[in-house]
Design an enzyme around this catalytic site. Structure first.
Site, PDB file in Angstrom:
ATOM      1  N   LYS A 232       6.450 -18.234  36.111  1.00  0.00           N
ATOM      2  CA  LYS A 232       7.035 -19.205  36.750  1.00  0.00           C
ATOM      3  C   LYS A 232       6.850 -20.262  36.009  1.00  0.00           C
ATOM      4  O   LYS A 232       5.922 -20.518  35.253  1.00  0.00           O
ATOM      5  CB  LYS A 232       6.332 -19.373  38.057  1.00  0.00           C
TER       6      LYS A 232
ATOM      7  N   SER B 102       8.279 -21.351  46.648  1.00  0.00           N
ATOM      8  CA  SER B 102       9.000 -22.048  45.662  1.00  0.00           C
ATOM      9  C   SER B 102       9.014 -21.191  44.351  1.00  0.00           C
ATOM     10  O   SER B 102       9.771 -21.448  43.482  1.00  0.00           O
ATOM     11  CB  SER B 102       7.940 -23.289  44.993  1.00  0.00           C
TER      12      SER B 102
ATOM     13  N   SER C  58       3.984 -20.213  48.327  1.00  0.00           N
ATOM     14  CA  SER C  58       5.027 -20.072  47.327  1.00  0.00           C
ATOM     15  C   SER C  58       5.039 -18.560  46.428  1.00  0.00           C
ATOM     16  O   SER C  58       6.168 -18.478  45.886  1.00  0.00           O
ATOM     17  CB  SER C  58       4.880 -21.180  46.294  1.00  0.00           C
TER      18      SER C  58
END
Lengths: 466, 93, 469
Positions: C74, C149, C173
């Protein structure tokens, strides 16, 4: 008019590494931005890790300043923007500081209460190139540990503020956690008000001489306003060190809302009573204690004890020499002669050419009558100005005291040359002997001891009479 | 939360909110704040705050100097560095 | 095929790391344009690294636990000399000077970073739609959001762009996109993985987690990255054991707590039913089922947001256009300069949260908002402790609804916040939680345990996984 002064003093603690990262703290002699890492540059993702030594040093300072040391403390974030502040917040302590409710006594026995002490990180250093429309930033200083000492408004003159700062310096230097000779190692903000006026906060004071100057200026300024019936505004002022004046900060309606909240990246710190006691036990002797001990141990005067304990270097210098030479003599020579000569030259002992071996040599030669007091003083001056070892100086400069037989010969020569003075003396005009002593001294270029000379002269002249 | 408060908050956060965005922004923020007011209902008398969820104490490191970034790496992501310094905006002296 | 088997094959020299990598690169070449799971791809360096590892193996040298397997990271996690943007224009050219602790661990075990995945800007979002680099599409249905996210990481796993991935989870997330994309997402115990190098959103809530196709892969990756480091003062020593070795599908001695508030208002009926089917499966396997309560749950979302945005307003203050990131003409007064850089560099949602967070911490409001939220956190902590005293694990839905359409909620921030209602309480109390797909691919089941019970929750997830095969 009553003057009320409170100080917020920032001192740099002498840790090897920064408060929250492993970068070195020696920013003064370094090229810009060569002691940085992700933490002190505030790079995204970096996290602080607390330096154990900083807590230890802070605790030592707190104990020496008679504070209550917190058993549990926390760091907070103080949020504000400034180009020297890499994270947009400063990690500091807020409602749970390291120490509270301390006090120290100034020499006149005046008590100054200390509200709190806490640890925080220094920001970076801004440089303003002349006429540039931008700034330059060096983050070597970013994250260097500072101890903030906040007093109650207990000082009533600039001189007292200066003594307080000196006292702080002296105390922290005795603990070996601070070096006041480093540029910018002690900075302070002062709150000052006169009876009937508002309080001004003066920022950017970076020495104790500066503190006295800034505060004296403020008193005059505020007095003049009050005399003319004008209001003394509550405001923040900036001390201009070069012009020795303070100026209103005239900044944009600056909103101070620091939004303190507990630093989530740093867990709580607990100090057990045991831990605090173990630090207390290891605490070196403080100036006050040392002063008392010197008085008891060495039969020196109060004033001497006080002078000898104004710095740790000096106290150790005295004490180590006293192991070999009579302490009373040592105290006199260190306080009267050496310190006077150093002050005259604006030098500190540690940065001067004098050292223990040299000083011991001088005092021993003096004791053995090999040099005169005047000669000793000249040797000290010579060492401070030009260096060298007393042994060589005595040889080269011919500072050796005149030996007894040699002195006899010289006296006889002088007496022959000055028969008038001799006659005057015999007739009962006792002052005449002073003239004769003077003549001997001048003939020997000061290498004869005045007292010896006088004694010898008297003896010989008495013989003339008989 | 009025216009003045929004401006104050924008200044504290160093976020320039343009005149045109202001009222939209205000409505959205008010809407959310309204929801946050739900907390007023909760009884938290004598409840201490929890800022650190795990009970950790005394995490500290030794006072040692370790590897630092060289000047070039430190400045790597900055715009127009000069003579080893970061270049920043103007600061009144 | 389970990717752990591939690692073993690479180690034995039966599969070359490069060959293995090329399969994923092929998949990326085929589908990445449609999905937009990555912000930055690292194919060339990945190939070099794969060759290096193949060489090592051919020379009979030891290789690490990840032996040449690709991992998608990420973009909220710092990678040295590999662009790290956190989904923001603010960092669109940021090339970090250091590696996050987890990246160091991955590199040490010979993992290969295949690319940096898309995410909501500074992880602020539930749909990966606030990314400056455009939204990620859900591989199951391209019209839908992948969740957020860490939407890029979940999507990359789902469409076969990488066998392993890392995400980060502040309020769900990792679990949300895992749930929406039909993958497994683990948010470990707060402190069990170093946050050093994770771009902070809300420091007291953030935790790095794994997203993979299977439970075993998550356990395997977690073992590589877990454990205390010297750089993160809030990281904790993990009990000395391998979670992967600990996986055990005997659940007959366990009591499963079913927190009633997680099935209440705002949770879709379809979701409720799917989760209950899986709870029934666990019961059939011999687990005892017990109803438990989290009474302070109704305040969890508001309290979570206040803590998160309060901390975020401070964490994001470092982006000022001086040392890195978006910049502008510096020949102006610093206050104007900072405001301009931040206005240009941050997107709308980030600004919204910074403003709200600043407000919540400001004088006169701190007690009403931030401090009050920290007190609610205490209540939540007590509630979860009680519930986990009465049971061994909690099982609940991950998300209150299935993936929604791209663009459907983005204009209404509060409705998006409500999507986090079942995941945020877990971050508030620091517990580990897992999302594992139910029989419906895009409905996730959330399994919550006591601190350091990753082995237990993953084991339970494995039962559900096996039931659904």
């Amino acid at each position: 008019m009553n003057v009320t002064i409170g100080l917020e003093v920032h001192v740099q603690l002498l840790t090897k590494s920064k408060l929250f990262c492993n970068c070195g703290t020696n920013y003064r002699d370094s090229e810009p931005n060569t002691h940085t890492c992700p933490v002190c540059l505030g790079l995204p993702g970096s996290l602080p890790v607390l330096n154990k030594k900083a807590i230890e040093y802070g605790t030592m300072a707190g104990l020496a300043l008679n504070c209550d040391i917190a058993n549990e403390m926390q760091f907070h974030r103080k949020n504000y923007f400034y180009p020297d502040l890499p994270k947009g917040f400063q990690i500091t302590q807020y409602d749970r500081p390291l120490g509270q409710n301390g006090e120290i006594r100034l020499d006149q026995d005046k008590k100054i209460r200390i509200k709190r002490i806490h640890l925080e990180e220094d920001p970076g250093r801004l440089v303003h190139p002349p006429s540039a429309r931008y700034s330059l930033i060096d983050y070597n200083r970013s994250g260097v540990p500072l101890l903030e000492i906040v007093t109650k408004p207990d000082m009533d003159s600039p001189q007292e503020a200066r003594s307080f700062l000196k006292k702080i310096r002296e105390t922290l230097e005795f603990l070996d956690i601070f070096d006041g000779s480093l540029d910018g190692a002690m900075r302070c903000d002062a709150n000052i008000s006169l009876e009937g006026g508002g309080r001004a906060e003066v920022k950017n004071i970076s020495s104790y001489k500066g503190a006295e100057k800034a505060l004296s200026y403020e008193i005059t300024r505020q007095k003049n306003l009050l005399r003319r019936g004008k209001e003394v505004k509550r405001e923040t002022r900036h001390f201009d060190e070069s012009q020795e004046i303070t100026r209103s900060m005239r900044e944009k309606e600056q909103e101070h809302d620091y939004r303190y909240f507990p630093e989530p990246d740093l867990p709580l710190i607990q100090l057990t009573e045991e831990k605090i006691n173990s630090i207390k036990e290891k605490l070196p002797e403080l100036p006050e204690e040392k002063r008392k001990r010197f008085l008891d141990q060495y039969e020196i005067t109060k004033d001497q004890a006080k002078s000898l304990t104004t710095s740790k270097t000096l106290a150790n210098f005295f004490e180590e020499i006293s192991q070999q030479v009579n302490p009373k003599k040592t105290a006199t020579w260190v306080t009267d002669s050496l310190m006077g000569e150093l002050n005259y030259r604006d030098q500190s002992l540690s940065e001067s050419n004098m050292n223990k071996q040299k000083f011991i040599y001088i005092l021993e030669k003096l004791r053995d009558g090999d040099i005169t007091e005047k000669g000793a003083t000249k040797i000290i001056r010579h060492i401070l100005d030009e260096g060298g070892h007393p042994k060589e100086i005595i040889k080269q400069k011919d500072f050796k005291a005149i030996k007894s037989q040699n002195l006899d010969q010289i006296i006889h020569k002088i007496l022959e040359k000055n028969s008038e003075a001799v006659e005057d003396y015999i007739k009962g005009k006792e002052e005449a002997i002073n003239y004769l002593v003077g003549q001997v001294m001048s003939e020997t270029k000061g290498k004869a001891k005045p007292a010896d000379t006088r004694k010898k002269l008297q003896k010989i002249l008495e013989g003339y009479d008989g | 939360m009025d216009k003045e408060t929004i401006e104050k908050v924008a200044n504290l956060s160093k976020l320039a909110v343009e005149e045109g965005e202001l009222s939209d922004f205000k409505d959205e923020l008010l809407n959310i704040l309204d929801y946050f007011d739900k907390l007023d209902e909760a009884n938290t008398e004598n409840v201490p705050p929890t800022s650190h969820v795990m009970e950790i104490i005394n995490k500290m490191r030794e006072d040692e100097v370790e590897k630092e970034l060289d000047n070039e790496s430190a400045l790597k992501n900055s715009s127009n560095p000069q003579e080893g310094y970061f270049k920043g905006p103007k600061v009144r002296d | 095929m389970n990717h752990i088997e591939s690692i073993l094959k690479i180690k034995k020299g039966e599969l070359s790391s490069l060959e293995y990598l090329e399969k994923f690169i092929d998949q990326i070449n085929k589908k990445e344009d449609e999905i937009n799971a990555f912000i930055t791809l690292n194919e060339e360096k990945a190939r070099e690294k794969a060759k290096e590892i193949d060489k090592k193996i051919n020379n009979g040298k030891e290789v690490g636990k990840l032996a040449g397997t690709p991992i998608a990271i990420k973009d909220s996690i710092i990678t040295k000399n590999l662009r790290t943007t956190c989904g923001s224009q603010m960092l669109k050219d940021f090339s970090p000077q250091y590696d996050a602790d987890v990246i160091k661990k991955i590199k040490k075990e010979d993992g290969i970073i295949i690319g940096k995945t898309n995410c909501d800007e500074f992880c602020m979002g539930t749909s990966t739609e606030t990314s400056y680099f455009g939204p990620t599409h859900n591989p199951i249905d391209h019209e839908k959001v992948p969740g957020g996210s860490s939407g890029g990481s979940a999507a990359a796993i789902k469409y076969g762009a990488s066998p392993f991935s890392l995400g980060s989870d502040t309020g769900g997330s990792v679990r949300c996109p895992a749930s929406f994309c039909g993958t497994v997402g683990l948010k470990p115990t707060y402190g069990s993985i170093s946050r050093y190098g994770l771009i902070a959103y809300a420091s007291s809530l953030d935790q790095i987690g794994t997203i993979t196709n299977t439970i075993e892969e998550s356990a395997y990756l977690f073992d590589v990255i877990k454990g205390k480091t010297k750089n993160d003062s809030t990281s904790l020593k993990y009990p000395d054991r391998d979670v992967y070795e600990e996986l055990d599908t005997d659940i007959s001695q366990k009591t499963i707590g079913v927190p009633q508030e997680f099935f209440g208002e705002g949770v879709d009926q379809e979701v409720n039913e799917e989760v209950k089917k899986s709870i029934k499966d666990l019961e059939d396997q011999g687990a005892k089922i017990k109803s438990v309560n989290i009474p302070s749950m109704e305040y969890a979302l508001a309290a979570y947001y206040l803590v998160a945005i309060g901390e975020a307003s401070s964490n994001l203050a470092r982006f000022d256009g001086v040392r890195y990131g978006h910049y502008s003409n510096k020949n102006k007064d610093w206050e104007d300069y900072f405001s301009e850089v931040r206005r240009e560099g941050f997107g709308k949602e980030v600004k919204r949260r910074i403003m709200l967070g600043t407000y919540a911490l400001s004088a006169g409001y701190y007690e009403k908002y931030y401090q009050k939220a920290l007190k609610i956190r205490t209540l939540l902590k007590n509630d979860f402790e009680r519930a986990l005293n009465e049971s061994d694990l909690l099982v609940a839905p991950t998300m209150p609804f299935k993936p929604f359409e791209l663009g459907e909620k983005i204009e209404d921030p509060l409705s998006l916040y409500f999507a986090d209602i079942l995941t945020v309480p877990i971050n508030m109390v620091g517990l580990p939680a897992l999302s594992v797909p139910s029989k419906e691919e895009d409905i996730g089941i959330q399994i919550i345990g006591e601190p350091f019970s990753e082995g237990e929750i993953l084991s339970t997830g494995k039962i559900i996984e096996e039931e659904n095969q």
